[in-house]
Design a protein around this motif. Structure first.
Motif, PDB file in Angstrom:
ATOM      1  N   SER A 115       2.382   6.896  -6.775  1.00 54.83           N
ATOM      2  CA  SER A 115       1.447   7.897  -7.283  1.00 54.83           C
ATOM      3  C   SER A 115       1.949   9.307  -6.971  1.00 54.83           C
ATOM      4  O   SER A 115       1.891  10.205  -7.823  1.00 54.83           O
ATOM      5  N   ALA A 116       2.456   9.502  -5.762  1.00 58.12           N
ATOM      6  CA  ALA A 116       2.973  10.817  -5.364  1.00 58.12           C
ATOM      7  C   ALA A 116       4.153  11.227  -6.241  1.00 58.12           C
ATOM      8  O   ALA A 116       4.227  12.370  -6.702  1.00 58.12           O
ATOM      9  N   VAL A 117       5.064  10.302  -6.491  1.00 59.25           N
ATOM     10  CA  VAL A 117       6.236  10.607  -7.317  1.00 59.25           C
ATOM     11  C   VAL A 117       5.820  10.926  -8.753  1.00 59.25           C
ATOM     12  O   VAL A 117       6.336  11.869  -9.371  1.00 59.25           O
ATOM     13  N   ILE A 118       4.887  10.177  -9.297  1.00 57.79           N
ATOM     14  CA  ILE A 118       4.414  10.443 -10.660  1.00 57.79           C
ATOM     15  C   ILE A 118       3.748  11.805 -10.727  1.00 57.79           C
ATOM     16  O   ILE A 118       3.968  12.568 -11.677  1.00 57.79           O
ATOM     17  N   HIS A 119       2.950  12.164  -9.721  1.00 58.54           N
ATOM     18  CA  HIS A 119       2.302  13.484  -9.730  1.00 58.54           C
ATOM     19  C   HIS A 119       3.326  14.609  -9.599  1.00 58.54           C
ATOM     20  O   HIS A 119       3.177  15.663 -10.231  1.00 58.54           O
TER      21      HIS A 119
ATOM     22  N   VAL B  30      -4.760  23.121 -12.525  1.00 54.68           N
ATOM     23  CA  VAL B  30      -4.688  22.072 -11.511  1.00 54.68           C
ATOM     24  C   VAL B  30      -3.269  21.844 -11.010  1.00 54.68           C
ATOM     25  O   VAL B  30      -3.000  20.874 -10.315  1.00 54.68           O
ATOM     26  N   GLY B  31      -2.355  22.730 -11.336  1.00 53.75           N
ATOM     27  CA  GLY B  31      -0.961  22.580 -10.929  1.00 53.75           C
ATOM     28  C   GLY B  31      -0.788  22.468  -9.429  1.00 53.75           C
ATOM     29  O   GLY B  31      -0.039  21.612  -8.941  1.00 53.75           O
ATOM     30  N   ASP B  32      -1.482  23.313  -8.679  1.00 50.43           N
ATOM     31  CA  ASP B  32      -1.386  23.253  -7.218  1.00 50.43           C
ATOM     32  C   ASP B  32      -1.893  21.916  -6.683  1.00 50.43           C
ATOM     33  O   ASP B  32      -1.331  21.366  -5.733  1.00 50.43           O
ATOM     34  N   ALA B  33      -2.943  21.389  -7.311  1.00 50.14           N
ATOM     35  CA  ALA B  33      -3.489  20.098  -6.880  1.00 50.14           C
ATOM     36  C   ALA B  33      -2.468  18.983  -7.088  1.00 50.14           C
ATOM     37  O   ALA B  33      -2.375  18.058  -6.273  1.00 50.14           O
ATOM     38  N   PHE B  34      -1.688  19.059  -8.158  1.00 51.31           N
ATOM     39  CA  PHE B  34      -0.665  18.045  -8.404  1.00 51.31           C
ATOM     40  C   PHE B  34       0.420  18.105  -7.325  1.00 51.31           C
ATOM     41  O   PHE B  34       0.897  17.068  -6.862  1.00 51.31           O
ATOM     42  N   MET B  35       0.805  19.298  -6.924  1.00 51.33           N
ATOM     43  CA  MET B  35       1.819  19.423  -5.874  1.00 51.33           C
ATOM     44  C   MET B  35       1.258  18.966  -4.527  1.00 51.33           C
ATOM     45  O   MET B  35       1.938  18.271  -3.768  1.00 51.33           O
ATOM     46  N   ILE B  36       0.032  19.336  -4.225  1.00 52.54           N
ATOM     47  CA  ILE B  36      -0.600  18.880  -2.987  1.00 52.54           C
ATOM     48  C   ILE B  36      -0.692  17.360  -2.975  1.00 52.54           C
ATOM     49  O   ILE B  36      -0.430  16.710  -1.958  1.00 52.54           O
ATOM     50  N   ASN B  37      -1.041  16.787  -4.115  1.00 53.14           N
ATOM     51  CA  ASN B  37      -1.123  15.336  -4.244  1.00 53.14           C
ATOM     52  C   ASN B  37       0.227  14.691  -3.959  1.00 53.14           C
ATOM     53  O   ASN B  37       0.312  13.679  -3.260  1.00 53.14           O
ATOM     54  N   ALA B  38       1.293  15.272  -4.482  1.00 54.97           N
ATOM     55  CA  ALA B  38       2.632  14.727  -4.268  1.00 54.97           C
ATOM     56  C   ALA B  38       3.015  14.771  -2.792  1.00 54.97           C
ATOM     57  O   ALA B  38       3.501  13.781  -2.232  1.00 54.97           O
ATOM     58  N   VAL B  39       2.778  15.896  -2.138  1.00 54.82           N
ATOM     59  CA  VAL B  39       3.137  16.047  -0.723  1.00 54.82           C
ATOM     60  C   VAL B  39       2.261  15.145   0.150  1.00 54.82           C
ATOM     61  O   VAL B  39       2.762  14.458   1.057  1.00 54.82           O
ATOM     62  N   ALA B  40       0.958  15.134  -0.118  1.00 54.81           N
ATOM     63  CA  ALA B  40       0.047  14.295   0.669  1.00 54.81           C
ATOM     64  C   ALA B  40       0.376  12.818   0.483  1.00 54.81           C
ATOM     65  O   ALA B  40       0.364  12.044   1.454  1.00 54.81           O
ATOM     66  N   GLY B  41       0.688  12.416  -0.746  1.00 52.21           N
ATOM     67  CA  GLY B  41       1.042  11.023  -1.000  1.00 52.21           C
ATOM     68  C   GLY B  41       2.290  10.601  -0.247  1.00 52.21           C
ATOM     69  O   GLY B  41       2.361   9.494   0.292  1.00 52.21           O
TER      70      GLY B  41
ATOM     71  N   LEU C  42       0.833  -1.207   0.000  1.00 52.48           N
ATOM     72  CA  LEU C  42       0.000   0.000   0.000  1.00 52.48           C
ATOM     73  C   LEU C  42       0.863   1.251   0.000  1.00 52.48           C
ATOM     74  O   LEU C  42       0.639   2.179  -0.779  1.00 52.48           O
ATOM     75  N   SER C  43       1.855   1.272   0.850  1.00 58.35           N
ATOM     76  CA  SER C  43       2.755   2.424   0.911  1.00 58.35           C
ATOM     77  C   SER C  43       3.454   2.630  -0.428  1.00 58.35           C
ATOM     78  O   SER C  43       3.564   3.763  -0.909  1.00 58.35           O
ATOM     79  N   ALA C  44       3.912   1.548  -1.034  1.00 53.18           N
ATOM     80  CA  ALA C  44       4.582   1.646  -2.340  1.00 53.18           C
ATOM     81  C   ALA C  44       3.645   2.237  -3.390  1.00 53.18           C
ATOM     82  O   ALA C  44       4.060   3.079  -4.199  1.00 53.18           O
ATOM     83  N   CYS C  45       2.383   1.834  -3.376  1.00 54.18           N
ATOM     84  CA  CYS C  45       1.416   2.358  -4.351  1.00 54.18           C
ATOM     85  C   CYS C  45       1.196   3.856  -4.154  1.00 54.18           C
ATOM     86  O   CYS C  45       1.221   4.632  -5.116  1.00 54.18           O
TER      87      CYS C  45
END
Length: 132
Positions: free
Chosen positions: A25-29, A42-53, A18-21
């Motif tokens: 996803s975070a690294v790809i975003h 949606v650029g900010d959403a991609f960065m938020i996604n990366a940090v949250a992931g 699960l952690s790897a998945c």
């Protein structure tokens, strides 16, 4: 160091996958953000996604509680859901995506897997308190 056995081993394996998945996803975003998504609506959403992931992926490994599992499932569902919306004819926040490219398929697969793995880990841990 003793090897884990039984439900504890299953829980550890599920949490590791699960952690790897979530981390993938975070690294790809983050990569997509750096490759030009930062200049879109949606650029900010991609960065938020990366940090949250990154945060959720680490929490799944270090905090043996149901909350990181819930966060990981929500991360997978919301990220995959936003992508699915962006593939519709009306798009999502001005972004229209297509099912093309490694990044698209990799994210879709690991996000769907994150949902399944989070639920599986929760069920394994719920059945056996020793798994936590």
């Amino acid at each position: 160091m003793a090897w884990l056995r039984g439900p504890a081993a299953g829980s550890a394996l599920l949490r590791g996958l699960l952690s790897a998945c979530v981390l993938l996803s975070a690294v790809i975003h983050l990569d997509l953000w750096a490759d030009g998504m930062k200049n879109t609506r949606v650029g900010d959403a991609f960065m938020i996604n990366a940090v949250a992931g990154l945060a959720i992926g680490l929490l799944v490994l270090v905090w043996r509680h149901w909350i990181p599992l819930f966060l990981a499932a929500g991360f997978g569902a919301s990220t995959l859901g936003a992508f699915l919306l962006s593939t519709t004819s009306s798009g999502f926040m001005g972004v229209h995506e297509e099912w093309q490219g490694f990044d698209i398929w990799a994210c879709a697969i690991v996000e769907a897997a994150a949902i399944v793995l989070a639920v599986a880990a929760f069920l394994v841990e719920r059945r056996s308190p020793a798994a936590r």
